[in-house]
Design a protein around this motif. Structure first.
Motif, PDB file in Angstrom:
ATOM      1  N   ALA A 176       0.853  -1.184   0.000  1.00 10.26           N
ATOM      2  CA  ALA A 176       0.000   0.000   0.000  1.00 10.26           C
ATOM      3  C   ALA A 176       0.888   1.233   0.000  1.00 10.26           C
ATOM      4  O   ALA A 176       2.099   1.147   0.289  1.00 10.26           O
ATOM      5  CB  ALA A 176      -0.915  -0.018   1.221  1.00 10.26           C
ATOM      6  N   PRO A 177       0.319   2.409  -0.311  1.00  8.42           N
ATOM      7  CA  PRO A 177       1.140   3.631  -0.390  1.00  8.42           C
ATOM      8  C   PRO A 177       1.755   4.003   0.958  1.00  8.42           C
ATOM      9  O   PRO A 177       1.224   3.678   2.026  1.00  8.42           O
ATOM     10  CB  PRO A 177       0.144   4.693  -0.854  1.00  8.42           C
ATOM     11  CG  PRO A 177      -0.959   3.931  -1.501  1.00  8.42           C
ATOM     12  CD  PRO A 177      -1.050   2.639  -0.753  1.00  8.42           C
ATOM     13  N   THR A 178       2.858   4.726   0.891  1.00  8.79           N
ATOM     14  CA  THR A 178       3.507   5.270   2.075  1.00  8.79           C
ATOM     15  C   THR A 178       3.200   6.765   2.164  1.00  8.79           C
ATOM     16  O   THR A 178       2.470   7.319   1.334  1.00  8.79           O
ATOM     17  CB  THR A 178       5.028   5.073   2.015  1.00  8.79           C
ATOM     18  OG1 THR A 178       5.561   5.920   0.980  1.00  8.79           O
ATOM     19  CG2 THR A 178       5.368   3.619   1.715  1.00  8.79           C
ATOM     20  N   ALA A 179       3.795   7.417   3.123  1.00  9.62           N
ATOM     21  CA  ALA A 179       3.589   8.855   3.289  1.00  9.62           C
ATOM     22  C   ALA A 179       4.239   9.653   2.162  1.00  9.62           C
ATOM     23  O   ALA A 179       3.943  10.841   1.990  1.00  9.62           O
ATOM     24  CB  ALA A 179       4.145   9.310   4.637  1.00  9.62           C
ATOM     25  N   TYR A 180       5.128   9.018   1.391  1.00  7.47           N
ATOM     26  CA  TYR A 180       5.839   9.716   0.318  1.00  7.47           C
ATOM     27  C   TYR A 180       5.200   9.468  -1.042  1.00  7.47           C
ATOM     28  O   TYR A 180       5.749   9.832  -2.072  1.00  7.47           O
ATOM     29  CB  TYR A 180       7.301   9.267   0.295  1.00  7.47           C
ATOM     30  CG  TYR A 180       8.004   9.539   1.609  1.00  7.47           C
ATOM     31  CD1 TYR A 180       8.453  10.814   1.925  1.00  7.47           C
ATOM     32  CD2 TYR A 180       8.173   8.522   2.532  1.00  7.47           C
ATOM     33  CE1 TYR A 180       9.078  11.067   3.134  1.00  7.47           C
ATOM     34  CE2 TYR A 180       8.793   8.764   3.754  1.00  7.47           C
ATOM     35  CZ  TYR A 180       9.242  10.042   4.046  1.00  7.47           C
ATOM     36  OH  TYR A 180       9.849  10.283   5.243  1.00  7.47           O
ATOM     37  N   ASN A 181       4.058   8.809  -1.084  1.00 11.47           N
ATOM     38  CA  ASN A 181       3.363   8.570  -2.341  1.00 11.47           C
ATOM     39  C   ASN A 181       2.738   9.868  -2.840  1.00 11.47           C
ATOM     40  O   ASN A 181       2.206  10.648  -2.058  1.00 11.47           O
ATOM     41  CB  ASN A 181       2.278   7.514  -2.139  1.00 11.47           C
ATOM     42  CG  ASN A 181       1.741   6.993  -3.455  1.00 11.47           C
ATOM     43  OD1 ASN A 181       2.387   6.172  -4.096  1.00 11.47           O
ATOM     44  ND2 ASN A 181       0.568   7.458  -3.852  1.00 11.47           N
ATOM     45  N   SER A 182       2.822  10.142  -4.166  1.00 14.29           N
ATOM     46  CA  SER A 182       2.252  11.359  -4.740  1.00 14.29           C
ATOM     47  C   SER A 182       1.836  11.099  -6.177  1.00 14.29           C
ATOM     48  O   SER A 182       1.999  10.003  -6.713  1.00 14.29           O
ATOM     49  CB  SER A 182       3.276  12.508  -4.704  1.00 14.29           C
ATOM     50  OG  SER A 182       4.348  12.237  -5.582  1.00 14.29           O
ATOM     51  N   TYR A 183       1.306  12.146  -6.812  1.00 16.99           N
ATOM     52  CA  TYR A 183       0.853  12.046  -8.204  1.00 16.99           C
ATOM     53  C   TYR A 183       2.026  11.761  -9.133  1.00 16.99           C
ATOM     54  O   TYR A 183       1.884  11.103 -10.159  1.00 16.99           O
ATOM     55  CB  TYR A 183       0.150  13.347  -8.587  1.00 16.99           C
ATOM     56  CG  TYR A 183      -0.228  13.430 -10.045  1.00 16.99           C
ATOM     57  CD1 TYR A 183      -1.393  12.802 -10.518  1.00 16.99           C
ATOM     58  CD2 TYR A 183       0.562  14.139 -10.947  1.00 16.99           C
ATOM     59  CE1 TYR A 183      -1.747  12.871 -11.847  1.00 16.99           C
ATOM     60  CE2 TYR A 183       0.217  14.209 -12.282  1.00 16.99           C
ATOM     61  CZ  TYR A 183      -0.939  13.582 -12.738  1.00 16.99           C
ATOM     62  OH  TYR A 183      -1.274  13.649 -14.065  1.00 16.99           O
ATOM     63  N   PHE A 184       3.207  12.277  -8.738  1.00 17.45           N
ATOM     64  CA  PHE A 184       4.359  12.155  -9.629  1.00 17.45           C
ATOM     65  C   PHE A 184       5.137  10.868  -9.411  1.00 17.45           C
ATOM     66  O   PHE A 184       6.002  10.527 -10.203  1.00 17.45           O
ATOM     67  CB  PHE A 184       5.304  13.351  -9.401  1.00 17.45           C
ATOM     68  CG  PHE A 184       4.650  14.664  -9.698  1.00 17.45           C
ATOM     69  CD1 PHE A 184       4.490  15.104 -11.016  1.00 17.45           C
ATOM     70  CD2 PHE A 184       4.174  15.459  -8.689  1.00 17.45           C
ATOM     71  CE1 PHE A 184       3.890  16.320 -11.284  1.00 17.45           C
ATOM     72  CE2 PHE A 184       3.570  16.672  -8.953  1.00 17.45           C
ATOM     73  CZ  PHE A 184       3.422  17.113 -10.256  1.00 17.45           C
ATOM     74  N   GLY A 185       4.839  10.179  -8.359  1.00 16.21           N
ATOM     75  CA  GLY A 185       5.579   8.936  -8.128  1.00 16.21           C
ATOM     76  C   GLY A 185       4.870   8.060  -7.114  1.00 16.21           C
ATOM     77  O   GLY A 185       4.151   8.538  -6.238  1.00 16.21           O
TER      78      GLY A 185
END
Length: 527
Positions: A77-86
């Motif tokens: 699952a996503p982490t706190a550093y997940n974003s639209y760009f990566g």
């Protein structure tokens, strides 16, 4: 390639099992609390032993911390550093898999280890070894790797008996929370609940919090039921259900007499909260503890009930019984003291009148009694006793005549007594009470002489003028050494005036007055 999936041996998995190798209890990494280190278990075997992964708890609020040797399911699952760009992904773990159906632990240590004795030529043994499965049931139980050595295994932890519709939360050590209901008795269960319908109906909710079960010896993984008499500590919140329990104290004469036992009349049923343990402590650290009851409050102990109040303990009721159905009333301290003081005044006046008695004789009226000193000694002792009345009052316990607080008269009397007490504690002499038998004002205090008798000090005579006759008289006073009140007695003046004089009269003149002789005589009489 889907970053949400895990690839093992070329196959994609959304959920993969993993053996827990270690748990981080330090919390040093604030962004990755409750992290575990685990080893993936694939469908055809695990990855290399060096391929350890970290995973975090999937739930931020409800944690079930696994132990080394248990198996969990991992997902990405996503982490706190997940974003639209990566995309940033990491593993999250679920609760331990209930491999052994045990509430205590479900360890399967060594599930990812290869057995050394496995032959690489035997594909069946090789595949089984890769999956952590030994070649026989007997050998399967002989696992060399153990669960977390810091985890104390227990053999007395059993699962809770479930009933239809229950939601049960169970800890590893014999604690549980049951969100259940009144059970439909038409269905048979291995263990019947210890609560019945009571005053409610089937389906009424019940909440039971239990900590520390103590069942009798049972086989492994057999169901048990919460018990308010046997569990270490428990709280039962009912909705009409009847929950029977044993009273810790059976000494209840007042409770039974006043019928403060509605729960027995209701056969233990009703909306109630039952708290059971070996010790129950209520500790209000900053404010008060309040207990309200629409009916009654009963307290019972097999030994002692202690109530301490650093500043005040107060109770109020229409009637207060000190003893079962007590009938004898207590005395009001202030009124009792006033009554005793009045009684002493009456007796003192009676003694004074007796010393003045004359009776008719054949030759005229008789003189005063020849044993006047004896009467005066009695009166002195009475005055001494009267001075001790105030010591009878308690400075600890106080009572009112009726409920709803003291009367205005009682308040005024209490304020007066308090004022006198404060003056005495400050070393001051309070105003003396006017208790002269004839109603005359008492003379001012005079300094005591050094001549003392048994229990008293004779004061020097006070020369004054009688208010009624205008004659010059001498008044003598007596002060008890340990008393705070001065009493003045005109009887000494009368006694002196009735002594025979040298010229045969019955009144001594001032020129012949012997103050020291009178003191000696007075002290001799007192002795």
């Amino acid at each position: 390639m889907n970053p949400q999936k895990t690839i093992i041996n070329g196959l994609e998995y959304e959920l993969v099992p993993a053996e827990v190798i270690d748990v981080d209890f330090s919390g040093k990494n604030k962004e990755k609390l409750y992290t575990i280190v685990c080893k993936l278990i694939g469908a055809y075997g695990s990855q290399a032993a060096s391929n350890l992964v970290q995973a975090r708890s999937i739930d931020a609020n409800i944690k079930n911390i696994p132990i080394a040797g248990e198996v969990v399911m991992l997902m990405k699952a996503p982490t706190a550093y997940n974003s639209y760009f990566g995309t940033s992904q990491e593993f999250y773990y679920t609760n331990p898999i209930s491999i052994q159906s045990s509430v205590h632990h479900n360890g399967l240590p060594g599930a990812t280890e290869k057995r050394k004795e496995s032959s690489t030529k035997d594909s069946q043994k090789r595949n089984g070894s890769q999956d952590g499965v030994t070649t026989s049931t007997k050998k399967r139980l002989e696992v060399q790797t153990k669960i977390d050595p810091a985890f104390p295994e227990r053999l007395d932890v059993y699962p809770i008996q479930p009933y239809s519709g229950d939601i049960i939360l169970e800890g590893r050590w014999g604690q549980s929370i049951r969100l259940g209901s009144t059970v439909d008795e038409r269905r048979e269960y291995p263990n019947k609940p210890l609560w019945q319908k009571g005053l409610g109906a089937t389906g009424n909710p019940i909440l039971i919090i239990s900590n520390g079960t103590n069942p009798k010896k049972k086989k492994h993984n057999e169901f048990i039921v919460e018990n308010p008499d046997e569990d270490d500590s428990s709280i039962w919140m009912t909705s009409g259900q009847a929950v029977k329990f044993k009273q810790a104290s059976v000494y209840t004469p007042s409770i039974q007499d006043k019928e403060v036992e509605l729960y027995k009349k209701n056969e233990f049923g009703g909306n109630q909260v039952i708290i059971a343990s070996d010790r129950i402590i209520f500790n209000a650290r900053k404010q008060e503890i309040l207990a309200y009851s629409k009916e009654s409050i009963g307290l019972s102990s097999e030994k002692v009930i202690s109530i301490d109040g650093k500043e005040l303990i107060e109770t109020e009721s229409k009637r207060i019984n000190l003893g079962l159905n007590a009938t004898s009333p207590v005395l009001l301290g202030d009124r009792t003291m006033d009554w005793l003081d009045t009684l002493c005044d009456i007796i003192s006046k009676f003694i004074t009148t007796t010393t003045q008695i004359t009776v008719p004789t054949g030759v005229g009226p008789s003189g005063p009694p020849i044993n006047i000193p004896a009467f005066l000694e009695v009166k002195t002792n009475l005055l001494q006793l009267q001075q001790e009345i105030e010591k009878l009052q308690s400075r600890l316990a106080f009572v009112n005549e009726k409920s709803n607080g003291p009367s205005e008269e009682a308040k005024s009397s209490a304020e007066e007594r308090q004022s006198v007490q404060e003056q005495r504690e400050a070393g001051q002499e309070p105003p003396r009470k006017k208790t002269d038998a004839e109603g005359a004002d008492l003379a001012d205090k005079v300094e005591p002489t050094s001549v003392t008798g048994a229990g008293g000090t004779l004061q020097d005579p006070v020369e004054t003028e009688d208010a009624q006759s205008g004659q010059h008289v001498t008044v003598y006073g007596v002060r008890q050494p340990d008393a705070k009140t001065w009493e003045y007695d005109k009887e000494y003046e009368k006694y002196i005036n009735t002594l025979p004089t040298e010229d045969g009269g019955n009144k001594r003149s001032d020129s012949s007055f012997d103050s020291q002789g009178l003191k000696d005589k007075f002290n001799t009489n007192r002795d």
